[in-house]
Design an enzyme around this catalytic site. Structure first.
Site, PDB file in Angstrom:
ATOM      1  N   ASP A  67      16.031 -11.591 -17.054  1.00  0.00           N
ATOM      2  CA  ASP A  67      16.890 -12.179 -18.088  1.00  0.00           C
ATOM      3  C   ASP A  67      18.360 -11.981 -17.700  1.00  0.00           C
ATOM      4  OD1 ASP A  67      18.409 -12.579 -20.372  1.00  0.00           O
ATOM      5  OD2 ASP A  67      16.993 -11.589 -21.716  1.00  0.00           O
ATOM      6  N   GLU A 103      26.084 -22.964  -7.450  1.00  0.00           N
ATOM      7  CA  GLU A 103      27.430 -22.993  -6.855  1.00  0.00           C
ATOM      8  C   GLU A 103      27.350 -23.001  -5.329  1.00  0.00           C
ATOM      9  OE1 GLU A 103      30.220 -20.293  -8.728  1.00  0.00           O
ATOM     10  OE2 GLU A 103      31.482 -20.323  -6.946  1.00  0.00           O
ATOM     11  N   HIS A 106      35.180 -22.698   0.380  1.00  0.00           N
ATOM     12  CA  HIS A 106      34.552 -23.246  -0.818  1.00  0.00           C
ATOM     13  C   HIS A 106      34.474 -24.776  -0.734  1.00  0.00           C
ATOM     14  CE1 HIS A 106      33.292 -22.964  -4.963  1.00  0.00           C
ATOM     15  NE2 HIS A 106      34.073 -24.000  -5.229  1.00  0.00           N
ATOM     16  N   LYS A 118      33.204 -11.858 -12.292  1.00  0.00           N
ATOM     17  CA  LYS A 118      32.427 -13.114 -12.271  1.00  0.00           C
ATOM     18  C   LYS A 118      31.880 -13.352 -10.860  1.00  0.00           C
ATOM     19  CE  LYS A 118      31.773 -17.728 -11.826  1.00  0.00           C
ATOM     20  NZ  LYS A 118      31.525 -18.458 -10.576  1.00  0.00           N
TER      21      LYS A 118
HETATM   22  C1  MEV Z   1      34.022 -18.062  -7.749  1.00  0.00           C
HETATM   23  O1  MEV Z   1      32.761 -18.419  -8.255  1.00  0.00           O
HETATM   24  C2  MEV Z   1      34.148 -16.550  -7.686  1.00  0.00           C
HETATM   25  C3  MEV Z   1      35.535 -16.024  -7.276  1.00  0.00           C
HETATM   26  O2  MEV Z   1      36.538 -16.577  -8.122  1.00  0.00           O
HETATM   27  C4  MEV Z   1      35.465 -14.547  -7.405  1.00  0.00           C
HETATM   28  C5  MEV Z   1      36.801 -13.846  -7.228  1.00  0.00           C
HETATM   29  O3  MEV Z   1      37.861 -14.448  -7.490  1.00  0.00           O
HETATM   30  O4  MEV Z   1      36.769 -12.647  -6.860  1.00  0.00           O
HETATM   31  C6  MEV Z   1      35.891 -16.447  -5.871  1.00  0.00           C
END
Ligand code: MEV
Length: 438
Positions: free
Chosen positions: A295, A85, A392, A279
């Site tokens: 792992d 990413e 991003h 995530k």
């Molecule tokens: C993107 O990979 C991760 C985010 O969505 C985490 C979040 O929203 O806190 C930017």
């Protein structure tokens, strides 16, 4: 239409690719060429990778990068990260830089104990099972000695072994819960070998236990395996600073801190937000876990289950403001190893552990917890100020330009153009088209 294949694992790599190409690729030659272009010219290295798994046909590359400037317990680290990413390493690096002159990250380990269970059925009274278990417990432990001796020499081994009655959850269901210390090894093989030995002995002892035989009670093993739920194998990482130091161009330190804490509260209140929030944490954790040959599926499973340990899935990070000080921390289960597995085998893993100053497993746990906290800090910081897309999409621009097969000259022009213009896929396409037709 592809047909089932037999003896596939015994085919050579070329034969496997040939089979794949003739059954699955529109253009067999082109498909085979794509697979083969990822083969490594270094035959020894390629063989090593081929032998990691069954039916290997090629290598699957992930970008590998470095996030420098992590001050962790007053020692400066550069974190190796394997991740696809675009913005993850940039975000981690920003976060590290942000905390560098504010005391950095403080970490510690709360525990390193892992567990595994022998799951079995018993159709008699539970107090009789307990009497039986008490009478064979020492024997069960003794039976593992052949494999525990060397682990004990390193300071690890079996910590405890207990009978757990789960028959109220599921009729006739019991387990032997075994807790382990595995020192610098992740310990999966050690734990599973111990459990299988315990299960075999348990089965054998039960089959000869007079009171079971005379009453027609039977004990039958269902399965034995380690648990990836590791609430006793936990590291923490914390950052803190006076709220005035959190001010950005657009927002005061107080507003930033309040919004930040609110963002965590929201993740605790809403599962939709909590999953995405965590995530983001895992973006950092997985990248270092992968780079150090651990792992990541086990880590993912462990972290998410820990996030739900209250019965509700919540944020794995926490924040508070107290006496003008903003604190932000993570408490995260991480069953990691720095010996065994891929660690001595994979040349890049070995090198990455060297970059991390050859950590013990507990040290690695702290570094990985830091990566998760830093990643979450960067994400929340963007989300509550500029929004995530600006940064991003800027990082993603190179991917879009590659998709559009932009030349080096076109890339340079596009990057300059989008330094002041919002990046979207359509805008990038328009820019390249008009640049080509200028
Ligand atoms: C993107 O990979 C991760 C985010 O969505 C985490 C979040 O929203 O806190 C930017």
């Amino acid at each position: 239409m592809a047909k089932p294949v037999s003896g596939f694992s015994k085919c050579t790599k070329d034969q496997k690719i040939e089979w794949l190409a003739s059954n699955y690729f529109a253009d067999a030659n082109q498909g085979s060429a794509v697979l083969k272009q990822y083969w490594n010219d270094n035959q020894k290295l390629q063989k090593l990778h081929d032998e990691f798994i069954e039916n290997a046909v090629t290598n699957y590359y992930l970008p590998f990068g470095i996030a420098p400037n992590f001050l962790i317990n007053d020692i400066l680290y550069a974190l190796p990260m394997a991740i696809e990413e675009s913005s993850v390493i940039a975000a981690a690096s920003n976060s590290a830089k942000f905390w560098l002159d504010k005391g950095g990250f403080k970490t510690h380990v709360k525990g390193t104990i892992k567990s595994g269970q022998v799951h079995f059925n018993f159709n008699g009274p539970s107090d009789l099972l307990r009497t039986f278990f008490d009478s064979v417990k020492a024997l069960l432990l003794e039976g593992t000695q052949a494999i525990t001796t060397s682990m004990e020499r390193r300071g690890g081994g079996i910590i405890s072994l207990e009978l757990v009655d789960l028959s109220a959850e599921l009729s006739d269901y019991y387990q032997i819960n075994v807790r382990f210390e595995t020192k610098d090894a992740m310990g999966a093989n050690f734990i599973n070998s111990c459990l299988e030995l315990i299960a075999t002995n348990l089965d054998r002892q039960a089959a000869n236990y007079e009171k079971f035989i005379s009453n027609n009670y039977s004990l039958s093993i269902v399965l034995s395996i380690l648990s990836n739920y590791v609430p006793e194998c936990v590291a923490t990482a914390t950052v803190s600073c006076p709220i005035s130091l959190l001010a950005t161009e657009s927002i005061s330190g107080l507003e930033f801190a309040n919004k930040f804490v609110r963002a965590i509260d929201i993740a605790n209140a809403s599962v939709q937000r909590a999953v995405t929030h965590n995530k983001g944490v895992m973006n950092g954790i997985d990248a270092v876990v992968l780079a150090t040959g651990n792992d990541f599926r086990a880590i993912e499973a462990g972290v998410h289950s820990y996030a739900a340990k209250s019965g509700k899935y919540k944020s794995i990070t926490h924040a508070k403001i107290e006496d003008g000080i903003f604190s932000f921390w993570i408490e995260v289960p991480l069953a990691l190893g720095t010996v065994g597995g891929l660690t001595n085998l994979h040349p890049l893993v070995k090198l990455n552990l060297e970059i991390l100053k050859n950590p013990s497993a507990p040290q690695l746990m702290q570094l990985v917890a830091t990566a998760g906290l830093a990643q979450n800090f960067a994400a929340i910081k963007s989300l509550i100020t500029t929004g995530i897309q600006k940064g991003h999409m800027k990082m993603h621009l190179k991917n879009i330009l590659n998709q559009l097969e932009a030349t080096q000259e076109e890339k340079v022009a596009a990057i300059e153009h989008f330094s002041i213009v919002a990046v979207t896929h359509a805008a990038a396409k328009n820019f390249i088209n008009s640049y080509r037709n200028r």
